[in-house]
Design an enzyme around this catalytic site. Structure first.
Site, PDB file in Angstrom:
ATOM      1  N   CYS A  52       0.868  -1.328   0.083  1.00  0.00           N
ATOM      2  CA  CYS A  52       0.002   0.101   0.012  1.00  0.00           C
ATOM      3  C   CYS A  52       0.875   1.397   0.134  1.00  0.00           C
ATOM      4  O   CYS A  52       2.025   1.153   0.750  1.00  0.00           O
ATOM      5  CB  CYS A  52      -0.875   0.079   1.155  1.00  0.00           C
ATOM      6  SG  CYS A  52      -1.851   1.429   1.418  1.00  0.00           S
ATOM      7  N   CYS A  60      -7.215  -1.331   1.248  1.00  0.00           N
ATOM      8  CA  CYS A  60      -6.313  -1.375   2.321  1.00  0.00           C
ATOM      9  C   CYS A  60      -5.982  -2.916   2.342  1.00  0.00           C
ATOM     10  O   CYS A  60      -6.690  -3.717   2.441  1.00  0.00           O
ATOM     11  CB  CYS A  60      -7.018  -0.896   3.590  1.00  0.00           C
ATOM     12  SG  CYS A  60      -5.942  -1.261   5.172  1.00  0.00           S
ATOM     13  N   GLU A 116     -16.798  -7.513  33.867  1.00  0.00           N
ATOM     14  CA  GLU A 116     -16.577  -6.515  32.850  1.00  0.00           C
ATOM     15  C   GLU A 116     -17.115  -5.275  33.392  1.00  0.00           C
ATOM     16  O   GLU A 116     -18.358  -5.106  33.805  1.00  0.00           O
ATOM     17  CB  GLU A 116     -17.050  -6.884  31.621  1.00  0.00           C
ATOM     18  CG  GLU A 116     -17.191  -5.926  30.371  1.00  0.00           C
ATOM     19  CD  GLU A 116     -15.749  -5.135  30.229  1.00  0.00           C
ATOM     20  OE1 GLU A 116     -15.616  -4.053  30.473  1.00  0.00           O
ATOM     21  OE2 GLU A 116     -14.842  -6.007  29.900  1.00  0.00           O
ATOM     22  N   CYS A 158      -1.745  -6.998  25.216  1.00  0.00           N
ATOM     23  CA  CYS A 158      -1.454  -6.286  24.040  1.00  0.00           C
ATOM     24  C   CYS A 158      -0.590  -5.303  24.173  1.00  0.00           C
ATOM     25  O   CYS A 158      -0.195  -4.450  23.230  1.00  0.00           O
ATOM     26  CB  CYS A 158      -2.957  -5.788  23.447  1.00  0.00           C
ATOM     27  SG  CYS A 158      -3.584  -4.202  24.514  1.00  0.00           S
TER      28      CYS A 158
END
Length: 463
Positions: free
Chosen positions: A78, A164, A338, A413
């Site tokens: 890209c 994309c 949560e 993460c």
């Protein structure tokens, strides 16, 4: 007092050889020991660089001309410079090596655990078109409605990104059609500077296993001109569309979704499968954007949890129940926590959808709920935690330590906050056994990791 000088000055042009990478993927070159960080260059390369910023201990540069290229350099798929994919100029092997080293470095320097086994990163066989969700801002240029991601560190839209390389190919087909139809039907683009116009964002979600599609049109007000024509044309062209939703966000804010959501056509949910579990996904659901690697990640979490049929498990930060339902396939009972009520409603729906009855979901902050559970006699064998990038709060880590599970599985993460939290858990009586990095986001500098911790024997603690 003598003012300290640097070996380079701002706006100076120099030739530099690069020897390393930062965790963000920038090349590192040195002038008399002074490091310069430059995007889009690789170790072993030489380049002409313009110095754009100088600090006391390091500086930043801009690539002007590459004079020697690395064999690990590849042609990007890209050429739109939106800032979303920082590593497209790297071979996938080098991307994985960089991420592996990032995890190793923080385990050594932040967690002070240099000897913990870190397994080779688990990458993708085909590291493209993996994203099942996009949300792109809408703007205006020369009287035309444009869509695209914001250029890095700006609110300037890189316009009309019709394709994309990391988005699902279905999204690449549908997004430009939504844009074209919105233009033709006179739907006014949102103007951020004066808070006027109709359409603010376009979100598209897909089910990887089902090919279901949801389109979410985020508007400033309830107004959406010619919406019936828009719906008819989209559903005629794309039969995989199962849901078209309008979300109203009246506020001047960078937050994409507002509080009010209504289904314009079709269903409230689309569906996807990870392994044997089916998930209902609404406009606001948190759901992993790479379902292929999510299966890899969750399988490893399940392996590290080593759950027996009599085990009780707590899943903190449970979201819509994705990990909880995987764990429930092995455990006697799973308790999910949560803070977002809508997510818990989705989690309960997903449990019912799959006929899973040995799960219980609670709305609340884990650091407040878990001490109450402990007082009531709940003693989990395993705690699984999957926090946001900022990692775990100190009081949550203490609540987890106080519950004394035999095992903790930490899904992260952000390697830096993972390493910080592992140090606290180690000091609180746990031993880090293994770390497994997983590449969830190819072509970007993000990396996830699953870590297995075991409670240290009391005899060892007391010696």
């Amino acid at each position: 007092m003598v003012k300290q000088t640097t070996p380079v000055k701002k706006n100076e042009t120099i030739t530099l050889r690069f020897e390393d990478l930062t965790h963000e993927g920038n090349g590192v070159g040195k002038i008399n020991g002074y490091p310069l960080f430059v995007p889009n260059v690789l170790p072993g390369e030489e380049a002409i660089v313009k110095v754009v910023k100088v600090n006391k201990n390091f500086g930043f540069g801009k690539l002007m001309e590459l004079t020697k290229s690395s064999p690990e350099r590849v042609e990007p798929t890209c050429h739109v410079h939106c800032g979303g994919c920082q590593l497209q100029h790297m071979s996938y092997k080098l991307q994985l090596d960089m991420k592996q080293n990032q995890v190793k470095n923080v385990m050594k320097k932040v967690a002070h655990l240099p000897h913990v086994p870190i397994h080779p990163i688990m990458g993708m066989e085909h590291p493209y078109h993996y994203r099942n969700k996009v949300q792109v801002p809408v703007g205006e240029k020369n009287g035309e409605l444009i869509v695209g991601y914001y250029q890095k560190r700006s609110h300037r839209i890189v316009e009309n990104m019709d394709t994309c390389s990391i988005q699902a190919e279905t999204i690449n087909e549908i997004l430009p059609v939504v844009r074209q139809l919105a233009n033709q039907l006179g739907i006014e683009p949102y103007q951020e500077e004066n808070h006027r116009g109709d359409l603010r964002h376009i979100m598209i979600r897909t089910g990887h296993a089902t090919n279901d599609v949801m389109i979410v049109l985020v508007t400033r007000t309830n107004r959406l001109p010619n919406k019936d024509v828009l719906i008819d044309e989209l559903t005629r062209r794309f039969p995989q569309i199962k849901s078209i939703v309008q979300n109203v966000n009246e506020k001047r804010t960078n937050v994409i979704l507002g509080e009010k959501t209504k289904v314009l056509w079709g269903e409230t949910y689309i569906y996807d499968k990870i392994g044997d579990i089916t998930f209902a996904i609404s406009a606001k659901s948190f759901y992993q954007v790479n379902p292929i690697q999510t299966k890899v990640l969750y399988d490893k979490a399940l392996e590290f949890a080593n759950i027996g049929s009599d085990d009780v498990v707590v899943d903190a930060y449970c979201g819509i129940g994705t990990i909880s339902l995987f764990l429930a396939q092995k455990a006697k009972k799973v308790y999910g926590i949560e803070v977002v009520p809508d997510a818990i409603a989705d989690a309960k729906k997903n449990a019912a959808l799959n006929g899973i009855t040995n799960v219980e979901f609670t709305v609340g902050q884990a650091e407040k709920v878990m001490p109450k559970w402990k007082e009531q006699g709940l003693t989990p064998d395993v705690i699984v935690v999957d926090p946001p990038r900022k990692g775990c709060e100190a009081d949550f880590l203490q609540a987890m330590i106080d519950m004394e599970p035999q095992r903790i599985v930490y899904v992260s993460c952000n390697p830096s906050t993972l390493a910080r939290d592992l140090r606290i858990l180690e000091d609180g009586g746990y031993v880090t056994k293994e770390v497994q990095p997983v590449d969830m986001f190819p072509s970007t500098n993000h990396v996830e990791a699953v870590t297995w911790l075991e409670k240290r024997c009391r005899s060892i603690i007391n010696t």
